[in-house]
Design a protein around this motif. Sequence first.
Motif, PDB file in Angstrom:
ATOM      1  N   TYR A  82      -1.782   4.801   4.277  1.00 19.26           N
ATOM      2  CA  TYR A  82      -0.626   4.293   3.870  1.00 19.26           C
ATOM      3  C   TYR A  82      -0.485   6.068   3.678  1.00 19.26           C
ATOM      4  O   TYR A  82       0.992   6.641   3.623  1.00 19.26           O
ATOM      5  N   ASN A  83      -0.505   7.038   3.427  1.00 19.15           N
ATOM      6  CA  ASN A  83      -0.557   8.350   3.396  1.00 19.15           C
ATOM      7  C   ASN A  83      -0.045   8.657   5.079  1.00 19.15           C
ATOM      8  O   ASN A  83       1.419   9.682   4.723  1.00 19.15           O
ATOM      9  N   THR A  84      -0.598   8.217   6.166  1.00 16.16           N
ATOM     10  CA  THR A  84      -0.472   8.815   7.440  1.00 16.16           C
ATOM     11  C   THR A  84       1.782   7.745   7.002  1.00 16.16           C
ATOM     12  O   THR A  84       2.049   8.030   7.895  1.00 16.16           O
ATOM     13  N   CYS A  85       1.680   6.637   6.940  1.00 15.43           N
ATOM     14  CA  CYS A  85       2.621   5.572   6.944  1.00 15.43           C
ATOM     15  C   CYS A  85       3.622   6.887   5.955  1.00 15.43           C
ATOM     16  O   CYS A  85       5.150   6.759   6.303  1.00 15.43           O
ATOM     17  N   PHE A  86       3.459   6.337   4.815  1.00 19.01           N
ATOM     18  CA  PHE A  86       4.248   7.891   3.883  1.00 19.01           C
ATOM     19  C   PHE A  86       5.048   8.846   4.406  1.00 19.01           C
ATOM     20  O   PHE A  86       5.939   9.080   4.452  1.00 19.01           O
ATOM     21  N   TRP A  87       3.726   9.359   4.517  1.00 18.02           N
ATOM     22  CA  TRP A  87       4.208  10.816   5.165  1.00 18.02           C
ATOM     23  C   TRP A  87       5.360  11.221   6.934  1.00 18.02           C
ATOM     24  O   TRP A  87       6.314  11.662   7.004  1.00 18.02           O
ATOM     25  N   ALA A  88       5.414   9.918   7.737  1.00 18.34           N
ATOM     26  CA  ALA A  88       5.933   9.240   9.021  1.00 18.34           C
ATOM     27  C   ALA A  88       7.582   9.176   8.379  1.00 18.34           C
ATOM     28  O   ALA A  88       8.323   9.624   9.047  1.00 18.34           O
ATOM     29  N   ALA A 118      10.055   6.430   0.816  1.00 19.97           N
ATOM     30  CA  ALA A 118       9.337   5.989   1.280  1.00 19.97           C
ATOM     31  C   ALA A 118       8.018   5.172   0.846  1.00 19.97           C
ATOM     32  O   ALA A 118       7.397   4.150   1.202  1.00 19.97           O
ATOM     33  N   HIS A 119       7.322   5.766  -0.901  1.00 22.38           N
ATOM     34  CA  HIS A 119       6.721   4.745  -1.815  1.00 22.38           C
ATOM     35  C   HIS A 119       7.708   3.265  -1.562  1.00 22.38           C
ATOM     36  O   HIS A 119       6.525   2.748  -1.452  1.00 22.38           O
ATOM     37  N   GLN A 120       8.899   3.015  -2.085  1.00 23.07           N
ATOM     38  CA  GLN A 120       9.444   1.501  -2.078  1.00 23.07           C
ATOM     39  C   GLN A 120       9.008   1.374  -0.583  1.00 23.07           C
ATOM     40  O   GLN A 120       9.134   0.215  -0.440  1.00 23.07           O
ATOM     41  N   ALA A 121       9.151   1.831   0.704  1.00 22.47           N
ATOM     42  CA  ALA A 121       9.438   1.040   1.938  1.00 22.47           C
ATOM     43  C   ALA A 121       8.151   0.972   1.350  1.00 22.47           C
ATOM     44  O   ALA A 121       7.511  -0.418   2.426  1.00 22.47           O
ATOM     45  N   LEU A 166       4.358  -1.009  11.358  1.00 21.71           N
ATOM     46  CA  LEU A 166       5.411  -0.047  11.102  1.00 21.71           C
ATOM     47  C   LEU A 166       5.193   0.946  12.098  1.00 21.71           C
ATOM     48  O   LEU A 166       6.721   1.942  12.606  1.00 21.71           O
ATOM     49  N   LEU A 167       4.164   1.648  12.265  1.00 26.20           N
ATOM     50  CA  LEU A 167       3.820   2.775  12.529  1.00 26.20           C
ATOM     51  C   LEU A 167       3.962   2.819  13.521  1.00 26.20           C
ATOM     52  O   LEU A 167       4.663   3.651  14.803  1.00 26.20           O
ATOM     53  N   LEU A 168       3.191   1.894  15.005  1.00 30.69           N
ATOM     54  CA  LEU A 168       3.606   1.541  15.958  1.00 30.69           C
ATOM     55  C   LEU A 168       5.293   1.680  16.094  1.00 30.69           C
ATOM     56  O   LEU A 168       5.831   1.961  17.688  1.00 30.69           O
ATOM     57  N   GLY A 213       3.618  -3.012  -1.908  1.00 29.01           N
ATOM     58  CA  GLY A 213       3.429  -4.101  -1.575  1.00 29.01           C
ATOM     59  C   GLY A 213       2.944  -4.984   0.568  1.00 29.01           C
ATOM     60  O   GLY A 213       2.424  -5.871   0.848  1.00 29.01           O
ATOM     61  N   THR A 214       2.789  -3.577   0.947  1.00 28.71           N
ATOM     62  CA  THR A 214       2.497  -4.046   2.617  1.00 28.71           C
ATOM     63  C   THR A 214       1.384  -3.993   2.483  1.00 28.71           C
ATOM     64  O   THR A 214       0.336  -3.256   2.403  1.00 28.71           O
ATOM     65  N   SER A 215       0.880  -5.019   4.186  1.00 29.40           N
ATOM     66  CA  SER A 215      -0.768  -5.429   3.921  1.00 29.40           C
ATOM     67  C   SER A 215      -1.182  -3.695   5.209  1.00 29.40           C
ATOM     68  O   SER A 215      -0.531  -3.439   5.703  1.00 29.40           O
ATOM     69  N   SER A 216      -2.697  -4.132   5.363  1.00 29.63           N
ATOM     70  CA  SER A 216      -2.736  -3.286   6.654  1.00 29.63           C
ATOM     71  C   SER A 216      -2.177  -3.569   8.277  1.00 29.63           C
ATOM     72  O   SER A 216      -1.356  -2.738   8.597  1.00 29.63           O
ATOM     73  N   LYS A 217      -1.862  -4.786   8.229  1.00 32.62           N
ATOM     74  CA  LYS A 217      -1.324  -4.816   9.512  1.00 32.62           C
ATOM     75  C   LYS A 217      -0.175  -4.408   9.750  1.00 32.62           C
ATOM     76  O   LYS A 217       0.962  -4.407  10.611  1.00 32.62           O
TER      77      LYS A 217
END
Length: 204
Positions: free
Chosen positions: A4-10, A21-24, A36-38, A27-31
């Motif tokens: 989560y933190n990796t996605c958030f700061w990206a 960023a929190h809003q985006a 998103l990152l990829l 409710g997101t899953s690990s998948k």
Amino acid sequence: NNQYNTCFWALVKSGKTEKEAHQALKGTSSKDKNKLLLQQFQVNYNDEPAMFRKGSTVYRDKVKTDDCGNPIKRTREAITVSNFDLIGPEFWENHQYILGEASDYLCLGGKEKYGYEYVKKFDNIHRLPYSNWTIVRISACQFDQFSLIHSFDKPNDETALRLMNACASLMMEQFPDIIFGYGFDNEYSFVFQEKTELYQRDER
């Protein structure tokens, strides 16, 4: 968690506000986070260092090498820091000596005691029974401010994490009853051997 933190700061570094960023990510899953990152940042989360993804573990390993890595004849204990899947069975199957044989009941005079009168006797006793493991968690105070002052990299600062691991190793040297430690984010938890007499096992 770290994913989560990796996605958030990206997202924040890409121009979003922290609220956005929190809003985006709500409710997101690990998948979803992996996708998103990829897709947005060309980051494969599985390629991130294990220290970031899995945390750090410090324990006494049984080795047949000296401090320089040279082979020796007798097995010795060495404080070791590793990054592995703590939940999976492989590590515990290969290191069963760490926890030993945990007692699952109290035995008095060769007979198990579960009755009310027996349990009642412990009401005013603040000494932990030997069937209870002692776990101490140390969490950083005002960590956000501390990381800001020292310009930590977000979401993970490798230098800070290595410093935490070094401190955890020193803790194991100072307290021989610690058999295992696990660090993640801004905290470390230490497991003491089942029959430790640290602070006379006083729970207060």
